[in-house]
Motif scaffolding. Structure first.
Motif, mmCIF file in Angstrom:
data_model
loop_
_atom_site.group_PDB
_atom_site.id
_atom_site.type_symbol
_atom_site.label_atom_id
_atom_site.label_comp_id
_atom_site.label_asym_id
_atom_site.label_seq_id
_atom_site.Cartn_x
_atom_site.Cartn_y
_atom_site.Cartn_z
ATOM 1 N N UNK A 1 1.099 -0.989 -0.061
ATOM 2 C CA UNK A 1 0.386 0.056 -0.141
ATOM 3 C C UNK A 1 0.532 1.088 0.125
ATOM 4 N N UNK A 2 0.426 2.633 -0.770
ATOM 5 C CA UNK A 2 1.432 3.147 -0.543
ATOM 6 C C UNK A 2 0.970 4.176 1.299
ATOM 7 N N UNK A 3 1.943 4.800 1.051
ATOM 8 C CA UNK A 3 2.355 5.342 2.526
ATOM 9 C C UNK A 3 2.859 6.633 2.600
ATOM 10 N N UNK A 4 1.263 8.096 2.378
ATOM 11 C CA UNK A 4 1.552 8.861 2.561
ATOM 12 C C UNK A 4 2.597 9.840 1.400
ATOM 13 N N UNK A 5 2.323 8.930 0.673
ATOM 14 C CA UNK A 5 2.821 9.183 -0.930
ATOM 15 C C UNK A 5 4.277 9.111 -0.716
ATOM 16 N N UNK A 6 5.159 8.682 0.169
ATOM 17 C CA UNK A 6 6.200 8.861 0.322
ATOM 18 C C UNK A 6 7.246 6.917 -0.561
ATOM 19 N N UNK A 7 6.675 6.453 -0.075
ATOM 20 C CA UNK A 7 7.017 5.115 -0.348
ATOM 21 C C UNK A 7 5.445 3.764 -0.629
ATOM 22 N N UNK A 8 6.124 2.762 -1.175
ATOM 23 C CA UNK A 8 4.780 1.718 -1.129
ATOM 24 C C UNK A 8 6.014 0.540 -0.822
ATOM 25 N N UNK A 9 4.775 0.967 0.833
ATOM 26 C CA UNK A 9 4.782 0.088 2.278
ATOM 27 C C UNK A 9 4.827 -1.471 1.378
ATOM 28 N N UNK A 10 5.507 -2.582 1.847
ATOM 29 C CA UNK A 10 5.496 -4.377 1.337
ATOM 30 C C UNK A 10 5.035 -5.674 3.504
ATOM 31 N N UNK A 11 4.699 -5.858 3.382
ATOM 32 C CA UNK A 11 4.402 -6.740 3.889
ATOM 33 C C UNK A 11 3.872 -8.069 3.765
ATOM 34 N N UNK A 12 4.296 -9.418 4.488
ATOM 35 C CA UNK A 12 3.245 -10.836 4.475
ATOM 36 C C UNK A 12 3.159 -10.779 5.419
ATOM 37 N N UNK A 13 2.968 -11.799 5.626
ATOM 38 C CA UNK A 13 1.348 -12.725 6.257
ATOM 39 C C UNK A 13 2.801 -14.528 6.279
ATOM 40 N N UNK A 14 3.395 -14.585 6.946
ATOM 41 C CA UNK A 14 3.806 -15.480 7.420
ATOM 42 C C UNK A 14 3.226 -17.691 7.524
ATOM 43 N N UNK A 15 1.971 -17.452 7.553
ATOM 44 C CA UNK A 15 1.196 -19.072 7.706
ATOM 45 C C UNK A 15 -0.106 -18.849 6.739
ATOM 46 N N UNK A 16 0.356 -19.979 5.672
ATOM 47 C CA UNK A 16 -1.179 -19.816 5.045
ATOM 48 C C UNK A 16 -1.151 -21.450 4.558
ATOM 49 N N UNK A 17 -2.479 -21.790 4.422
ATOM 50 C CA UNK A 17 -2.943 -23.230 4.071
ATOM 51 C C UNK A 17 -4.055 -23.267 3.215
ATOM 52 N N UNK A 18 -3.937 -24.237 2.898
ATOM 53 C CA UNK A 18 -5.015 -24.355 1.859
ATOM 54 C C UNK A 18 -4.960 -25.804 1.165
ATOM 55 N N UNK A 19 -6.063 -25.475 0.125
ATOM 56 C CA UNK A 19 -5.895 -26.832 -1.350
ATOM 57 C C UNK A 19 -6.262 -26.172 -2.280
ATOM 58 N N UNK A 20 -5.933 -26.374 -3.172
ATOM 59 C CA UNK A 20 -6.104 -26.302 -4.716
ATOM 60 C C UNK A 20 -6.451 -27.344 -5.940
ATOM 61 N N UNK A 21 -7.467 -27.383 -6.063
ATOM 62 C CA UNK A 21 -8.361 -28.804 -6.803
ATOM 63 C C UNK A 21 -8.038 -28.083 -8.568
ATOM 64 N N UNK A 22 -7.311 -28.922 -9.102
ATOM 65 C CA UNK A 22 -7.730 -28.563 -10.655
ATOM 66 C C UNK A 22 -7.938 -29.997 -11.794
ATOM 67 N N UNK A 23 -8.872 -29.197 -12.524
ATOM 68 C CA UNK A 23 -10.118 -30.688 -13.716
ATOM 69 C C UNK A 23 -8.909 -29.819 -15.117
ATOM 70 N N UNK A 24 -7.665 -29.957 -15.184
ATOM 71 C CA UNK A 24 -7.657 -29.101 -16.496
ATOM 72 C C UNK A 24 -8.117 -29.527 -17.976
ATOM 73 N N UNK A 25 -8.589 -31.034 -17.584
ATOM 74 C CA UNK A 25 -8.741 -31.679 -19.067
ATOM 75 C C UNK A 25 -10.271 -31.085 -18.564
ATOM 76 N N UNK A 26 -11.080 -30.550 -17.760
ATOM 77 C CA UNK A 26 -12.552 -30.186 -17.715
ATOM 78 C C UNK A 26 -12.762 -28.595 -17.908
ATOM 79 N N UNK A 27 -10.896 -28.663 -17.296
ATOM 80 C CA UNK A 27 -11.030 -26.341 -17.001
ATOM 81 C C UNK A 27 -11.959 -26.002 -16.372
ATOM 82 N N UNK A 28 -11.844 -26.643 -15.069
ATOM 83 C CA UNK A 28 -11.737 -26.593 -13.670
ATOM 84 C C UNK A 28 -11.244 -26.270 -12.668
ATOM 85 N N UNK A 29 -11.877 -26.082 -12.076
ATOM 86 C CA UNK A 29 -10.923 -26.030 -10.104
ATOM 87 C C UNK A 29 -11.400 -25.574 -8.923
#
Length: 188
Positions: free
Chosen positions: A37-65
């Motif tokens: 995000x832009x911080x007061x017009x001075x700079x673009x600040x970059x932060x992150x989250x160190x923990x994420x979980x989940x799943x991704x499902x893909x059916x590339x033949x059917x082009x769904x997921x």
């Protein structure tokens, strides 16, 4: 010979049409969602989250997921411990009450053989809004070190802090936030 070729082609088309969806588990050490995000017009600040979980499902033949990601908002990492606490406070993430953010897809849109955009719902600070992620890179192959099938992608979206009841100091601190989710996922 022509019958044999026709049979082989039909078998190939038939098996592609009935290919099963493949589910991948998100690998947390290579999936570190970021926000900027832009911080007061001075700079673009970059932060992150160190923990994420989940799943991704893909059916590339059917082009769904589908995509299902949970981010531990208490793992926010701005690079400065005091600011991490500030971002976790009531004015922003309110992690005491809302320790996670989620993204659940409603549709994965393919362009050719690869996902191009993902429509879904982002829930942040107890508020759910539709958000479309744009996939800027996508790659699947056997992982050379782990010897298992893997997929990786980077997806990005822009949201407004004010839409999620986090508008303190807007517009001086930018209301628009760019979310980037680099993800690696493996078949169990």
């Amino acid at each position: 010979m022509k019958k044999l070729i026709a049979l082989a082609i039909a078998a190939g088309i038939s098996s592609a049409a009935f290919a099963a969806p493949e589910t991948y588990t998100i690998e947390g050490t290579h999936t570190l969602p970021r926000f900027e995000y832009n911080h007061l017009g001075y700079s673009v600040q970059l932060s992150r989250f160190d923990k994420a979980t989940g799943t991704i499902t893909l059916d590339r033949a059917a082009k769904t997921g589908s995509v299902d990601v949970t981010i531990d908002t208490t793992s926010v990492n701005t690079g400065y411990a005091l600011f991490n606490q500030h971002i976790q406070g009531e004015d922003f993430l309110a992690t005491a009450q809302f320790p996670t953010a989620t993204y659940k897809s409603t549709k994965v849109n393919f362009k050719g053989d690869a996902p191009a955009t993902i429509d879904g719902n982002l829930t942040l600070k107890g508020i759910t809004k539709p958000v479309t992620l744009t996939v800027v890179s996508f790659h699947c192959m056997p992982h050379p070190m782990l010897k298992k099938d893997a997929c990786g992608a980077t997806a990005t979206a822009k949201v407004k802090r004010t839409d999620f009841n986090m508008g303190k100091n807007a517009p001086y601190v930018g209301d628009e936030v760019t979310i980037t989710i680099p993800v690696e996922a493996y078949k169990p």
